[in-house]
Scaffold this motif. Structure first.
Motif, short mmCIF file in Angstrom:
data_model
loop_
_atom_site.label_atom_id
_atom_site.label_comp_id
_atom_site.label_asym_id
_atom_site.label_seq_id
_atom_site.Cartn_x
_atom_site.Cartn_y
_atom_site.Cartn_z
N GLU A 47 85.80 -5.41 10.36
CA GLU A 47 85.63 -5.65 11.79
C GLU A 47 86.31 -4.56 12.62
N LYS A 48 87.49 -4.14 12.17
CA LYS A 48 88.22 -3.09 12.89
C LYS A 48 87.44 -1.78 12.87
N ILE A 49 86.92 -1.41 11.69
CA ILE A 49 86.16 -0.17 11.57
C ILE A 49 84.90 -0.25 12.42
N ARG A 50 84.21 -1.38 12.38
CA ARG A 50 82.98 -1.52 13.18
C ARG A 50 83.26 -1.46 14.67
N GLU A 51 84.38 -2.02 15.09
CA GLU A 51 84.74 -1.98 16.51
C GLU A 51 85.03 -0.55 16.96
N VAL A 52 85.81 0.18 16.16
CA VAL A 52 86.12 1.57 16.49
C VAL A 52 84.83 2.41 16.47
N ALA A 53 83.97 2.17 15.48
CA ALA A 53 82.71 2.91 15.38
C ALA A 53 81.81 2.62 16.57
N LYS A 54 81.77 1.37 16.99
CA LYS A 54 80.95 1.00 18.14
C LYS A 54 81.43 1.72 19.39
N ASN A 55 82.73 1.77 19.59
CA ASN A 55 83.29 2.45 20.76
C ASN A 55 83.02 3.94 20.72
N ALA A 56 83.00 4.53 19.53
CA ALA A 56 82.76 5.96 19.37
C ALA A 56 81.27 6.28 19.21
N LYS A 57 80.42 5.24 19.18
CA LYS A 57 78.97 5.38 19.01
C LYS A 57 78.62 6.12 17.71
N VAL A 58 79.31 5.71 16.64
CA VAL A 58 79.08 6.26 15.31
C VAL A 58 78.45 5.15 14.46
N PRO A 59 77.32 5.43 13.80
CA PRO A 59 76.69 4.39 12.98
C PRO A 59 77.49 4.11 11.71
N THR A 60 77.43 2.87 11.25
CA THR A 60 78.06 2.49 9.99
C THR A 60 76.97 2.11 9.00
N LEU A 61 77.17 2.48 7.76
CA LEU A 61 76.21 2.20 6.72
C LEU A 61 76.86 1.29 5.69
N ASN A 62 76.21 0.19 5.39
CA ASN A 62 76.70 -0.73 4.37
C ASN A 62 76.15 -0.29 3.03
N TYR A 63 77.01 0.33 2.22
CA TYR A 63 76.61 0.78 0.90
C TYR A 63 76.45 -0.43 -0.01
#
Length: 105
Positions: A47-63
């Motif tokens: 959740e922390k990584i997704r929140e930071v990624a959302k704020n930075a507009k960086v996509p996350t990939l679920n491997y």
């Protein structure tokens, strides 16, 4: 598609343009193009990584694999729960996002 992801990761490792681990991923997320997360990441850190990624507009990939499998994909002899890629062409990013589960944040 795993071959494309593997090639992109290996190129980033060769160029020293990726960071391994959840703490490194969080700290370098603003300079990243994509964050890859294994199933081994705890919910709290996820959740922390997704929140930071959302704020930075960086996509996350679920491997679709464990940290051991992601480590093998990276050619490492250790587990990798998360990694951030600092270089990635837009073409490769689009191809990876089409084939694999990705969350635009």
């Amino acid at each position: 598609m795993v071959k494309l992801l593997e090639k992109v990761i290996k190129d980033a490792i060769e160029d020293d343009k990726c960071s391994f681990g959840t703490k490194e991923a969080i700290s370098t997320i603003k300079n990243s193009k994509l964050v890859v997360l294994s199933h081994s990441v705890s919910e709290e850190i996820l959740e922390k990584i997704r929140e930071v990624a959302k704020n930075a507009k960086v996509p996350t990939l679920n491997y679709n694999g464990s940290s051991v499998e992601l480590g093998r994909l990276c050619g490492a002899q250790f587990r990798i729960s998360a990694l951030s890629l600092k270089t990635l062409s837009d073409t490769n990013l689009k191809a990876i996002t089409k084939e694999l589960e990705i969350e635009k944040k």
